[in-house]
Design a protein around this motif. Sequence first.
Motif, PDB file in Angstrom:
ATOM      1  N   ALA A  73       0.823  -1.211   0.000  1.00 13.96           N
ATOM      2  CA  ALA A  73       0.000   0.000   0.000  1.00 13.96           C
ATOM      3  C   ALA A  73       0.854   1.258   0.000  1.00 13.96           C
ATOM      4  CB  ALA A  73      -0.926  -0.004   1.217  1.00 13.96           C
ATOM      5  N   HIS A  74       1.977   1.273   0.718  1.00 20.19           N
ATOM      6  CA  HIS A  74       2.775   2.500   0.765  1.00 20.19           C
ATOM      7  C   HIS A  74       3.464   2.777  -0.573  1.00 20.19           C
ATOM      8  CE1 HIS A  74       5.794  -0.417   2.252  1.00 20.19           C
ATOM      9  NE2 HIS A  74       6.634   0.320   1.577  1.00 20.19           N
ATOM     10  N   VAL A  75       3.791   1.743  -1.334  1.00 22.82           N
ATOM     11  CA  VAL A  75       4.342   1.981  -2.673  1.00 22.82           C
ATOM     12  C   VAL A  75       3.250   2.550  -3.574  1.00 22.82           C
ATOM     13  CG1 VAL A  75       5.288   0.870  -4.744  1.00 22.82           C
ATOM     14  CG2 VAL A  75       6.234   0.335  -2.494  1.00 22.82           C
ATOM     15  N   ALA A  76       2.060   2.003  -3.502  1.00 27.43           N
ATOM     16  CA  ALA A  76       0.948   2.523  -4.315  1.00 27.43           C
ATOM     17  C   ALA A  76       0.682   3.987  -3.987  1.00 27.43           C
ATOM     18  CB  ALA A  76      -0.306   1.684  -4.091  1.00 27.43           C
ATOM     19  N   ARG A  77       0.640   4.325  -2.687  1.00 26.09           N
ATOM     20  CA  ARG A  77       0.415   5.729  -2.290  1.00 26.09           C
ATOM     21  C   ARG A  77       1.541   6.623  -2.795  1.00 26.09           C
ATOM     22  NH1 ARG A  77      -1.088   3.315   2.551  1.00 26.09           N
ATOM     23  NH2 ARG A  77       0.994   3.713   3.405  1.00 26.09           N
ATOM     24  N   GLY A  78       2.776   6.157  -2.651  1.00 29.59           N
ATOM     25  CA  GLY A  78       3.920   6.956  -3.083  1.00 29.59           C
ATOM     26  C   GLY A  78       3.904   7.211  -4.575  1.00 29.59           C
ATOM     27  N   VAL A  79       3.635   6.164  -5.341  1.00 26.71           N
ATOM     28  CA  VAL A  79       3.586   6.304  -6.805  1.00 26.71           C
ATOM     29  C   VAL A  79       2.479   7.277  -7.201  1.00 26.71           C
ATOM     30  CG1 VAL A  79       3.070   5.066  -8.951  1.00 26.71           C
ATOM     31  CG2 VAL A  79       4.674   4.079  -7.294  1.00 26.71           C
ATOM     32  N   LEU A  80       1.318   7.140  -6.598  1.00 29.51           N
ATOM     33  CA  LEU A  80       0.216   8.059  -6.912  1.00 29.51           C
ATOM     34  C   LEU A  80       0.568   9.507  -6.576  1.00 29.51           C
ATOM     35  CD1 LEU A  80      -2.920   6.004  -5.814  1.00 29.51           C
ATOM     36  CD2 LEU A  80      -2.244   6.642  -8.152  1.00 29.51           C
ATOM     37  N   SER A  81       1.288   9.707  -5.492  1.00 26.73           N
ATOM     38  CA  SER A  81       1.643  11.076  -5.097  1.00 26.73           C
ATOM     39  C   SER A  81       2.671  11.704  -6.035  1.00 26.73           C
ATOM     40  CB  SER A  81       2.152  11.105  -3.656  1.00 26.73           C
ATOM     41  OG  SER A  81       3.463  10.592  -3.579  1.00 26.73           O
ATOM     42  N   LEU A  82       3.352  10.873  -6.822  1.00 29.05           N
ATOM     43  CA  LEU A  82       4.376  11.388  -7.737  1.00 29.05           C
ATOM     44  C   LEU A  82       3.856  11.629  -9.162  1.00 29.05           C
ATOM     45  CD1 LEU A  82       7.398   9.192  -6.611  1.00 29.05           C
ATOM     46  CD2 LEU A  82       6.942  11.585  -6.038  1.00 29.05           C
ATOM     47  N   LEU A  83       2.617  11.231  -9.418  1.00 22.99           N
ATOM     48  CA  LEU A  83       2.058  11.434 -10.764  1.00 22.99           C
ATOM     49  C   LEU A  83       2.103  12.913 -11.137  1.00 22.99           C
ATOM     50  CD1 LEU A  83      -1.020   9.034 -10.807  1.00 22.99           C
ATOM     51  CD2 LEU A  83       1.190   8.740 -11.951  1.00 22.99           C
ATOM     52  N   GLY A  84       2.578  13.185 -12.340  1.00 20.51           N
ATOM     53  CA  GLY A  84       2.663  14.551 -12.835  1.00 20.51           C
ATOM     54  C   GLY A  84       3.866  15.321 -12.315  1.00 20.51           C
ATOM     55  N   LYS A  85       4.694  14.681 -11.514  1.00 18.63           N
ATOM     56  CA  LYS A  85       5.865  15.355 -10.935  1.00 18.63           C
ATOM     57  C   LYS A  85       7.185  14.787 -11.456  1.00 18.63           C
ATOM     58  CE  LYS A  85       3.061  16.274  -6.962  1.00 18.63           C
ATOM     59  NZ  LYS A  85       2.630  15.796  -5.678  1.00 18.63           N
ATOM     60  N   MET A  86       7.065  13.781 -12.331  1.00 20.05           N
ATOM     61  CA  MET A  86       8.241  13.105 -12.863  1.00 20.05           C
ATOM     62  C   MET A  86       8.330  13.293 -14.373  1.00 20.05           C
ATOM     63  SD  MET A  86       9.292  11.815 -10.009  1.00 20.05           S
ATOM     64  CE  MET A  86      10.619  10.772 -10.558  1.00 20.05           C
ATOM     65  N   ARG A  87       9.538  13.240 -14.876  1.00 20.36           N
ATOM     66  CA  ARG A  87       9.767  13.295 -16.318  1.00 20.36           C
ATOM     67  C   ARG A  87       9.730  11.854 -16.840  1.00 20.36           C
ATOM     68  NH1 ARG A  87      11.772  17.431 -18.879  1.00 20.36           N
ATOM     69  NH2 ARG A  87      12.782  18.244 -17.013  1.00 20.36           N
ATOM     70  N   GLY A  88       8.614  11.463 -17.399  1.00 13.77           N
ATOM     71  CA  GLY A  88       8.461  10.114 -17.929  1.00 13.77           C
ATOM     72  C   GLY A  88       8.369   9.056 -16.844  1.00 13.77           C
ATOM     73  N   LEU A  89       8.469   7.808 -17.269  1.00 12.82           N
ATOM     74  CA  LEU A  89       8.395   6.676 -16.351  1.00 12.82           C
ATOM     75  C   LEU A  89       9.787   6.320 -15.841  1.00 12.82           C
ATOM     76  CD1 LEU A  89       5.918   4.423 -18.355  1.00 12.82           C
ATOM     77  CD2 LEU A  89       5.423   5.797 -16.325  1.00 12.82           C
ATOM     78  N   PRO A  90       9.874   5.782 -14.636  1.00 11.92           N
ATOM     79  CA  PRO A  90      11.190   5.370 -14.140  1.00 11.92           C
ATOM     80  C   PRO A  90      11.696   4.146 -14.905  1.00 11.92           C
ATOM     81  CG  PRO A  90       9.488   4.694 -12.610  1.00 11.92           C
ATOM     82  CD  PRO A  90       8.813   5.534 -13.668  1.00 11.92           C
ATOM     83  N   ASP A  91      12.981   3.998 -14.949  1.00 12.25           N
ATOM     84  CA  ASP A  91      13.633   2.833 -15.537  1.00 12.25           C
ATOM     85  C   ASP A  91      14.017   1.930 -14.364  1.00 12.25           C
ATOM     86  OD1 ASP A  91      15.100   0.984 -16.946  1.00 12.25           O
ATOM     87  OD2 ASP A  91      16.730   2.352 -17.454  1.00 12.25           O
TER      88      ASP A  91
END
Length: 103
Positions: A73-91
């Motif tokens: 759950a904490h990874v899901a929350r973290g990923v959602l909180s980063l939407l729109g704040k990153m340049r593309g998808l992580p590698d």
Amino acid sequence: MPASAIHVITLAEALPEHFPEVARTLSGMADLCRQEEGCLRFDVYADSKRPFALNTIETWESLDAHQRHLDSAHVARGVLSLLGKMRGLPDIRVLRAISELDE
């Protein structure tokens, strides 16, 4: 280290205006990840040549432990909180030591 251990390197880049928030979020996530069963290491690094790049270096007991981490759950929350704040998808690179390939 267990023979089944894997290493994960995640390469990501924050949008410049969101860099401080992204760095704080990843640092907080690292604290939670280190408490997970099967986590042997979880560190966040800034890239010295790319000012907005943030990378993780992780070691997990097994692929199963890493998958449980990804499903948490904490990874899901973290990923959602980063939407729109990153340049593309992580590698995300999941690695095993060459010495363990024949096992």
